[in-house]
Design a protein around this motif. Structure first.
Motif, PDB file in Angstrom:
ATOM      1  N   ARG A  68     -10.257   1.291   5.650  1.00 46.24           N
ATOM      2  CA  ARG A  68      -9.137   1.541   4.400  1.00 46.24           C
ATOM      3  C   ARG A  68      -9.782   0.804   3.159  1.00 46.24           C
ATOM      4  O   ARG A  68     -10.132  -0.300   3.328  1.00 46.24           O
ATOM      5  CB  ARG A  68      -7.814   1.323   4.670  1.00 46.24           C
ATOM      6  N   SER A  69      -9.585   1.441   2.024  1.00 44.37           N
ATOM      7  CA  SER A  69      -9.328   0.654   0.808  1.00 44.37           C
ATOM      8  C   SER A  69     -10.706   0.049   0.494  1.00 44.37           C
ATOM      9  O   SER A  69     -10.816  -1.329   0.024  1.00 44.37           O
ATOM     10  CB  SER A  69      -8.502  -0.408   0.521  1.00 44.37           C
ATOM     11  N   ASP A  87       0.635   4.146   0.726  1.00 43.18           N
ATOM     12  CA  ASP A  87       0.349   4.939   1.973  1.00 43.18           C
ATOM     13  C   ASP A  87       1.083   4.662   3.123  1.00 43.18           C
ATOM     14  O   ASP A  87       1.514   5.518   4.071  1.00 43.18           O
ATOM     15  CB  ASP A  87      -1.203   4.889   2.494  1.00 43.18           C
ATOM     16  N   ASP A  88       1.467   3.473   2.995  1.00 37.78           N
ATOM     17  CA  ASP A  88       2.579   2.896   4.040  1.00 37.78           C
ATOM     18  C   ASP A  88       3.779   3.461   4.013  1.00 37.78           C
ATOM     19  O   ASP A  88       4.565   3.138   5.035  1.00 37.78           O
ATOM     20  CB  ASP A  88       2.577   1.506   4.078  1.00 37.78           C
ATOM     21  N   GLU A  89       4.154   4.026   2.626  1.00 36.39           N
ATOM     22  CA  GLU A  89       5.639   4.455   2.444  1.00 36.39           C
ATOM     23  C   GLU A  89       5.990   5.487   3.686  1.00 36.39           C
ATOM     24  O   GLU A  89       7.087   5.656   4.184  1.00 36.39           O
ATOM     25  CB  GLU A  89       5.613   5.037   1.294  1.00 36.39           C
ATOM     26  N   GLN A  90       5.091   6.427   4.188  1.00 33.42           N
ATOM     27  CA  GLN A  90       5.277   7.515   5.067  1.00 33.42           C
ATOM     28  C   GLN A  90       5.610   7.147   6.493  1.00 33.42           C
ATOM     29  O   GLN A  90       6.172   7.776   7.329  1.00 33.42           O
ATOM     30  CB  GLN A  90       4.051   8.355   5.065  1.00 33.42           C
ATOM     31  N   HIS A  91       5.469   5.708   6.591  1.00 34.05           N
ATOM     32  CA  HIS A  91       5.544   5.248   8.071  1.00 34.05           C
ATOM     33  C   HIS A  91       6.695   4.548   8.135  1.00 34.05           C
ATOM     34  O   HIS A  91       7.292   4.092   8.999  1.00 34.05           O
ATOM     35  CB  HIS A  91       4.447   4.287   8.352  1.00 34.05           C
ATOM     36  N   ASP A 101       0.884  -1.092   0.105  1.00 24.39           N
ATOM     37  CA  ASP A 101       0.077   0.074   0.096  1.00 24.39           C
ATOM     38  C   ASP A 101       0.861   1.197  -0.206  1.00 24.39           C
ATOM     39  O   ASP A 101       1.480   1.357   0.743  1.00 24.39           O
ATOM     40  CB  ASP A 101      -0.843   0.004   1.191  1.00 24.39           C
ATOM     41  N   THR A 149     -10.140   5.351   4.524  1.00 15.31           N
ATOM     42  CA  THR A 149      -9.409   5.616   5.480  1.00 15.31           C
ATOM     43  C   THR A 149      -9.753   6.821   6.426  1.00 15.31           C
ATOM     44  O   THR A 149     -10.228   8.036   5.772  1.00 15.31           O
ATOM     45  CB  THR A 149      -8.012   5.610   4.951  1.00 15.31           C
TER      46      THR A 149
END
Length: 411
Positions: free
Chosen positions: A270-271, A46-50, A44, A289
């Protein structure tokens, strides 16, 4: 302190869906005593930011990216090889190279595998590096359950996946020092299909972070003042959740609104798939989300988990109960947790049962509903501590004789 290889099929942060909640807390538990080399996938964007947060928690981190559409196409090669499609989906040359490099550069005392599909990276190291596998649920049984709910040819694909995946699960369990499942029922189910694993399989229950999931009088209410919000939470690209909310909207919501015209169904997660998005309307809200699920749980008039296809302990139920909400769910989910209706977990086998239970909650005086919610939180506080449950893996990691026994037995 041991060097551990920890392999997880999905980035274990943030803990915002069922499998990520468990894999995250298992990671934190392992880090208390050991150096952990974490290999995982991002599916996902969106998980890159974490990633910075996870890197700070676990410096020895390696991440590979999965593009779901491409991975699904690649998984079809499993049909040619006669293997489970799940294995091909998670097969990745970069992950394999990283595992080999870690094994060459560091003396590993054990590998901990989260989700059976990741065992393909730990198997080449065994038995020299003993393997512990957290299957969580019997995934093969889940695929087999999907088959009757779908038309051909997908019914045949799901049935085949269940058969191939079970064969692989049995192979992995035979090589593992210890295998874990989330409930005694899941453990018994696996042993009924794999009796040769008797004595090498045990239950390792889920928990709930009750410090995080706790009511706060200052928390803002996301609902309109004139509505009765019925809430479901979960990842909305996951078939059991999709099936559950579709069932609720088609078979329960119209009858519910006939008695409680202010009722509105909130699908929080989410999603959302196209099928879930199509449910949105005047009386159904699909949020997608949200930054924080707690306001939706805390201020709900009722929380439901109508999961006709479900395995093991549902974190979404534990989280709602920790937020002092009674939850209505199907008997299989309630039995996995073990709470009674007096402890805030109401059972409903069909649409009529859900409506009767909702009547019990929606018509209850506020003081009575609040008291039932407090009983729900008390139940999870007493029985679902992550630290207490995850300590079950420590016996296999802290005792070098137990780990060495695998190597000795193999020779």
């Amino acid at each position: 302190m041991a060097n551990l290889l920890y392999l997880v099929h999905r980035l274990p942060y943030p803990p915002n869906k069922g499998d990520k909640v468990r894999s995250y807390h298992l990671l934190r538990h392992l880090l208390q005593k050991h150096r952990v080399f974490l290999g995982t996938f991002i599916d996902d964007p969106d998980d890159e930011q974490h990633l910075p947060t996870l890197k700070a928690l676990c410096p020895d981190l390696h991440v590979e990216r999965i593009e779901p559409r491409r991975a699904k196409l690649m998984s079809a090669t499993g049909l040619l090889r006669g293997e489970a499609l799940t294995l091909a989906y998670y097969r990745n040359a970069g992950m394999r190279r990283w595992v080999e490099q870690v094994a060459q550069a560091h003396e590993l005392q054990a590998s901990v595998v989260f989700s059976g599909a990741m065992a393909q990276y730990a198997q080449p190291l065994a038995p020299a590096v003993p393997m512990l596998v957290d299957f969580v649920d019997v995934d093969s049984a889940k695929w087999t359950q999907y088959a009757p709910a779908h038309r051909w040819p997908m019914s045949a694909v799901y049935r085949r996946e269940g058969e191939r995946l079970l064969a692989y699960e049995r192979e992995v369990a035979s090589q593992a020092r210890r295998s874990f499942f989330v409930t005694p029922n899941e453990t018994a189910l696996f042993l009924s299909h794999a009796p040769e694993a008797q004595g090498h399989v045990q239950s390792l229950s889920n928990g709930v972070d009750a410090d995080f999931f706790t009511p706060d009088p200052a928390r803002a209410n996301p609902f309109a003042a004139n509505e009765q919000a019925i809430v479901f939470t979960g990842a909305m690209d996951y078939w059991p959740n999709i099936d559950g909310v579709s069932w609720f909207v088609s078979d329960m919501l119209p009858r519910l609104r006939a008695h409680w015209p202010r009722a509105r169904f909130y699908i929080v997660g989410r999603s959302p798939s196209p099928q879930v998005q199509a449910l949105a309307g005047q009386h159904v809200v699909v949020t997608g989300t949200v930054p924080d699920v707690r306001p939706y749980l805390q201020h709900a008039a009722a929380v439901v988990a109508p999961l006709r296809v479900a395995r093991g302990i549902q974190n979404k139920i534990l989280e709602a109960m920790a937020m002092e909400q009674a939850v209505i769910t199907v008997p299989s989910c309630a039995e996995a947790i073990g709470a009674s209706s007096a402890q805030g977990l109401l059972r409903a086998e069909d649409a009529d049962g859900f409506l009767q239970a909702l009547q019990q909650l929606l018509d209850a005086p506020p003081a009575q509903a609040a008291a039932l919610g407090r009983e729900a939180r008390r139940f999870v506080l007493q029985g679902f501590s992550w630290q207490a449950h995850l300590s079950g893996i420590d016996a296999c990691l802290d005792d070098p004789h137990q780990l060495n026994a695998t190597v000795q037995e193999a020779h």
